[in-house]
Design an enzyme around this catalytic site. Structure first.
Site, PDB file in Angstrom:
ATOM      1  N   GLU A 230     -10.116   1.875  12.645  1.00 37.00           N
ATOM      2  CA  GLU A 230     -10.886   1.074  11.692  1.00 37.00           C
ATOM      3  C   GLU A 230     -10.905  -0.386  12.112  1.00 37.00           C
ATOM      4  O   GLU A 230      -9.873  -0.967  12.430  1.00 37.00           O
ATOM      5  CB  GLU A 230     -10.260   1.213  10.300  1.00 37.00           C
ATOM      6  CG  GLU A 230     -10.927   0.383   9.226  1.00 37.00           C
ATOM      7  CD  GLU A 230     -10.166   0.456   7.920  1.00 37.00           C
ATOM      8  OE1 GLU A 230     -10.116  -0.575   7.200  1.00 37.00           O
ATOM      9  OE2 GLU A 230      -9.598   1.531   7.606  1.00 37.00           O
TER      10      GLU A 230
ATOM     11  N   LYS B  31     -15.844   0.769  -0.320  1.00 31.33           N
ATOM     12  CA  LYS B  31     -15.045   0.129  -1.357  1.00 31.33           C
ATOM     13  C   LYS B  31     -15.986  -0.184  -2.519  1.00 31.33           C
ATOM     14  O   LYS B  31     -16.882  -1.027  -2.395  1.00 31.33           O
ATOM     15  CB  LYS B  31     -14.393  -1.150  -0.829  1.00 31.33           C
ATOM     16  CG  LYS B  31     -13.369  -0.894   0.276  1.00 31.33           C
ATOM     17  CD  LYS B  31     -12.824  -2.205   0.831  1.00 31.33           C
ATOM     18  CE  LYS B  31     -11.726  -1.945   1.862  1.00 31.33           C
ATOM     19  NZ  LYS B  31     -11.241  -3.208   2.481  1.00 31.33           N
TER      20      LYS B  31
ATOM     21  N   LYS C  23      -8.875   7.007   1.635  1.00 30.13           N
ATOM     22  CA  LYS C  23      -7.810   6.110   2.075  1.00 30.13           C
ATOM     23  C   LYS C  23      -7.210   5.501   0.820  1.00 30.13           C
ATOM     24  O   LYS C  23      -7.776   4.578   0.233  1.00 30.13           O
ATOM     25  CB  LYS C  23      -8.387   5.029   2.991  1.00 30.13           C
ATOM     26  CG  LYS C  23      -7.402   3.965   3.426  1.00 30.13           C
ATOM     27  CD  LYS C  23      -8.129   2.939   4.297  1.00 30.13           C
ATOM     28  CE  LYS C  23      -7.229   1.762   4.622  1.00 30.13           C
ATOM     29  NZ  LYS C  23      -7.941   0.737   5.429  1.00 30.13           N
TER      30      LYS C  23
ATOM     31  N   ASP D 164       0.809  -1.216   0.000  1.00 31.21           N
ATOM     32  CA  ASP D 164       0.000   0.000   0.000  1.00 31.21           C
ATOM     33  C   ASP D 164       0.844   1.268   0.000  1.00 31.21           C
ATOM     34  O   ASP D 164       0.319   2.364   0.183  1.00 31.21           O
ATOM     35  CB  ASP D 164      -0.930   0.025   1.216  1.00 31.21           C
ATOM     36  CG  ASP D 164      -2.136  -0.881   1.028  1.00 31.21           C
ATOM     37  OD1 ASP D 164      -2.279  -1.421  -0.073  1.00 31.21           O
ATOM     38  OD2 ASP D 164      -2.922  -1.055   1.979  1.00 31.21           O
TER      39      ASP D 164
END
Length: 264
Positions: free
Chosen positions: A125, A175, A226, A17
């Protein structure tokens, strides 16, 4: 500089990431900075001592910028990955695990409370397993920070409806390919906004330079994205997108949203 000073050049190796992966007590953990949420240390795990070690690194880095009052910390826990039954194995990635470091849901709540007191944490989260609704509800009720639902919600309308009813979290991790279509994604964002939740538009693994999620985040007024750490090109592109093309690219999407009465 903070990482290289403590862990050497190899500490700045980059994860999937785009976050750095220092060898923190032989564990790796996720940390992100808000308001635009991006990973600074990559991967997922949450053993207690390495968490504090990682948070200390991030806090020191923030301090060196001189923006202590503007930069806050967010943690992506993904607790489902280390939940065994009703217990949480904080050593699940340790090569020398003792098998004794299991925490109950109540222990996890206390740990998060302590971390929120000791560090400028604004968002957590998935602090609990995706089916641990009771402890998610209890922790969210403390009002210590934004509690983001990812595995808990799965961008699923029925799970979101339950979470709203039970006050199990107060922010949706959106998402697009998790729910399936943009239309369905907009519908669940509407549910979240009507509940006065936050919305975090999220990347997935295997990202490309396509910046659609950045445009969508602005068009929906999500306020948070994000997209991974600004180290890899496909991550940087998404953070640059709102500034570079906000009006010509986003306005058509926003107009479509208005015409469809999604947010009326």
């Amino acid at each position: 500089a903070v990482i290289t000073e403590k862990y050497g050049a190899n500490g700045c190796n980059v994860g999937e990431d785009g976050g750095f992966v220092p060898d923190i007590s032989r564990q790796v953990l996720p940390l992100c900075l808000t308001i635009l949420v991006f990973h600074i240390i990559d991967q997922r795990a949450l053993p207690l001592t390495p968490v504090r070690e990682g948070l200390d690194i991030v806090r020191e880095a923030i301090g060196r910028t001189g923006y202590n009052d503007k930069i806050k910390i967010g943690i992506g826990v993904a607790a489902t990955e280390f939940c065994i039954g009703t217990k949480y194995d904080l050593e699940f990635k340790s090569p020398n695990k003792s098998g004794q470091n299991f925490k109950s849901g109540e222990d996890m709540i206390q740990m998060y409370k302590d971390l929120c007191i000791d560090y400028p944490i604004a968002s957590i989260e998935d602090p609990f397993d995706k089916e641990d609704w009771e402890h998610s509800k209890r922790f969210c009720g403390l009002g210590l920070c934004q509690v983001v639902g990812d595995d808990l919600l799965m961008s699923n309308p029925k799970r979101i409806e339950r979470a709203i009813h039970e006050s199990a979290c107060n922010s949706l991790l959106l998402k697009i390919n998790q729910i399936g279509t943009v239309t369905e994604a907009v519908d669940v964002v509407k549910m979240a906004k009507e509940a006065h939740w936050g919305v975090v538009v999220s990347q997935r693994f295997g990202e490309t330079n396509d910046c659609f999620i950045a445009d969508l985040a602005v068009a929906l007024g999500a306020g948070q994205i994000k997209a991974g750490a600004p180290c890899l090109g496909e991550r940087v592109a998404k953070y640059n997108q709102p500034n570079a093309t906000a009006r010509p690219v986003v306005e058509p999407v926003r107009s479509l949203v208005r015409r469809s009465n999604w947010f009326n």
